[in-house]
Design a protein around this motif. Sequence first.
Motif, short mmCIF file in Angstrom:
data_model
loop_
_atom_site.label_atom_id
_atom_site.label_comp_id
_atom_site.label_asym_id
_atom_site.label_seq_id
_atom_site.Cartn_x
_atom_site.Cartn_y
_atom_site.Cartn_z
N ALA A 1 -3.42 8.69 -3.48
CA ALA A 1 -2.24 8.51 -2.63
C ALA A 1 -2.63 8.52 -1.16
O ALA A 1 -2.18 7.68 -0.37
CB ALA A 1 -1.20 9.59 -2.92
N ALA A 2 -3.49 9.46 -0.80
CA ALA A 2 -3.94 9.55 0.59
C ALA A 2 -4.71 8.30 1.00
O ALA A 2 -4.56 7.80 2.12
CB ALA A 2 -4.79 10.80 0.78
N ARG A 3 -5.53 7.78 0.09
CA ARG A 3 -6.28 6.55 0.39
C ARG A 3 -5.35 5.38 0.62
O ARG A 3 -5.55 4.58 1.54
CB ARG A 3 -7.25 6.24 -0.74
N HIS B 1 0.85 -1.21 0.00
CA HIS B 1 0.00 0.00 0.00
C HIS B 1 0.88 1.25 0.00
O HIS B 1 0.59 2.21 -0.72
CB HIS B 1 -0.92 0.02 1.22
N ASN B 2 1.93 1.23 0.80
CA ASN B 2 2.84 2.38 0.84
C ASN B 2 3.51 2.60 -0.50
O ASN B 2 3.68 3.75 -0.94
CB ASN B 2 3.88 2.21 1.94
N ARG B 3 3.90 1.54 -1.18
CA ARG B 3 4.53 1.67 -2.48
C ARG B 3 3.56 2.28 -3.50
O ARG B 3 3.94 3.16 -4.28
CB ARG B 3 5.03 0.30 -2.96
N LEU B 4 2.32 1.83 -3.47
CA LEU B 4 1.32 2.41 -4.37
C LEU B 4 1.11 3.90 -4.06
O LEU B 4 0.98 4.72 -4.96
CB LEU B 4 0.00 1.66 -4.27
N ALA B 5 1.09 4.24 -2.78
CA ALA B 5 0.94 5.64 -2.39
C ALA B 5 2.10 6.47 -2.93
O ALA B 5 1.90 7.59 -3.43
CB ALA B 5 0.85 5.77 -0.88
N GLU B 6 3.31 5.93 -2.86
CA GLU B 6 4.48 6.65 -3.39
C GLU B 6 4.35 6.90 -4.88
O GLU B 6 4.67 7.99 -5.37
CB GLU B 6 5.75 5.84 -3.12
N VAL B 7 3.87 5.90 -5.60
CA VAL B 7 3.70 6.04 -7.05
C VAL B 7 2.66 7.12 -7.35
O VAL B 7 2.88 7.99 -8.21
CB VAL B 7 3.30 4.69 -7.69
N GLU C 1 -6.82 19.08 -11.98
CA GLU C 1 -7.83 18.08 -11.62
C GLU C 1 -7.22 16.68 -11.54
O GLU C 1 -7.51 15.92 -10.63
CB GLU C 1 -9.00 18.10 -12.62
N ALA C 2 -6.39 16.36 -12.50
CA ALA C 2 -5.73 15.05 -12.51
C ALA C 2 -4.79 14.92 -11.33
O ALA C 2 -4.72 13.86 -10.70
CB ALA C 2 -4.98 14.85 -13.82
N ARG C 3 -4.07 15.98 -11.03
CA ARG C 3 -3.14 15.95 -9.90
C ARG C 3 -3.90 15.77 -8.59
O ARG C 3 -3.47 15.02 -7.70
CB ARG C 3 -2.30 17.21 -9.88
N ALA C 4 -5.04 16.43 -8.45
CA ALA C 4 -5.86 16.29 -7.24
C ALA C 4 -6.39 14.86 -7.12
O ALA C 4 -6.41 14.28 -6.03
CB ALA C 4 -7.00 17.29 -7.25
N PHE C 5 -6.81 14.30 -8.24
CA PHE C 5 -7.30 12.92 -8.28
C PHE C 5 -6.20 11.95 -7.81
O PHE C 5 -6.44 11.07 -6.99
CB PHE C 5 -7.75 12.60 -9.70
N ALA D 1 -2.54 1.59 4.16
CA ALA D 1 -1.28 1.08 4.70
C ALA D 1 -1.29 1.14 6.23
O ALA D 1 -0.88 0.19 6.91
CB ALA D 1 -0.10 1.88 4.16
N ARG D 2 -1.77 2.25 6.77
CA ARG D 2 -1.86 2.37 8.23
C ARG D 2 -2.79 1.30 8.80
O ARG D 2 -2.49 0.67 9.82
CB ARG D 2 -2.35 3.76 8.62
N ARG D 3 -3.91 1.10 8.13
CA ARG D 3 -4.88 0.11 8.60
C ARG D 3 -4.31 -1.32 8.53
O ARG D 3 -4.48 -2.11 9.45
CB ARG D 3 -6.13 0.21 7.74
N ALA D 4 -3.59 -1.61 7.46
CA ALA D 4 -2.97 -2.93 7.32
C ALA D 4 -1.91 -3.14 8.40
O ALA D 4 -1.78 -4.23 8.95
CB ALA D 4 -2.35 -3.07 5.93
N GLU D 5 -1.17 -2.09 8.72
CA GLU D 5 -0.15 -2.17 9.77
C GLU D 5 -0.80 -2.41 11.13
O GLU D 5 -0.32 -3.22 11.92
CB GLU D 5 0.68 -0.90 9.80
N GLU D 6 -1.91 -1.74 11.40
CA GLU D 6 -2.62 -1.93 12.66
C GLU D 6 -3.13 -3.37 12.78
O GLU D 6 -3.04 -3.98 13.85
CB GLU D 6 -3.79 -0.96 12.77
N LYS D 7 -3.66 -3.90 11.68
CA LYS D 7 -4.15 -5.28 11.71
C LYS D 7 -3.01 -6.26 11.95
O LYS D 7 -3.16 -7.24 12.68
CB LYS D 7 -4.85 -5.61 10.39
N MET D 8 -1.86 -6.00 11.33
CA MET D 8 -0.73 -6.90 11.50
C MET D 8 -0.24 -6.85 12.96
O MET D 8 0.08 -7.89 13.54
CB MET D 8 0.40 -6.51 10.55
#
Length: 56
Positions: free
Chosen positions: A36-38, A8-14, A27-31, A43-50
């Motif tokens: 990225a924020a999602r 998830h973090n890698r996708l956010a970086e991309v 508009e595209a940049r905001a999208f 990623a935070r949620r997956a880390e909490e579950k782990m």
Amino acid sequence: MLLTAAQHNRLAEVFEKAAADQSLNPEARAFLAKHAARYRALARRAEEKMKARRLN
């Protein structure tokens, strides 16, 4: 398919890198920034579950 926190973090970086591209319209940049924020949140949620699984 479930992704790990690292994936998830890698996708956010991309998405963040793409959102920083000045050649795209605002508009595209905001999208892309929203995606990225999602992925950061996922990623935070997956880390909490782990962490919860390790405690049990």
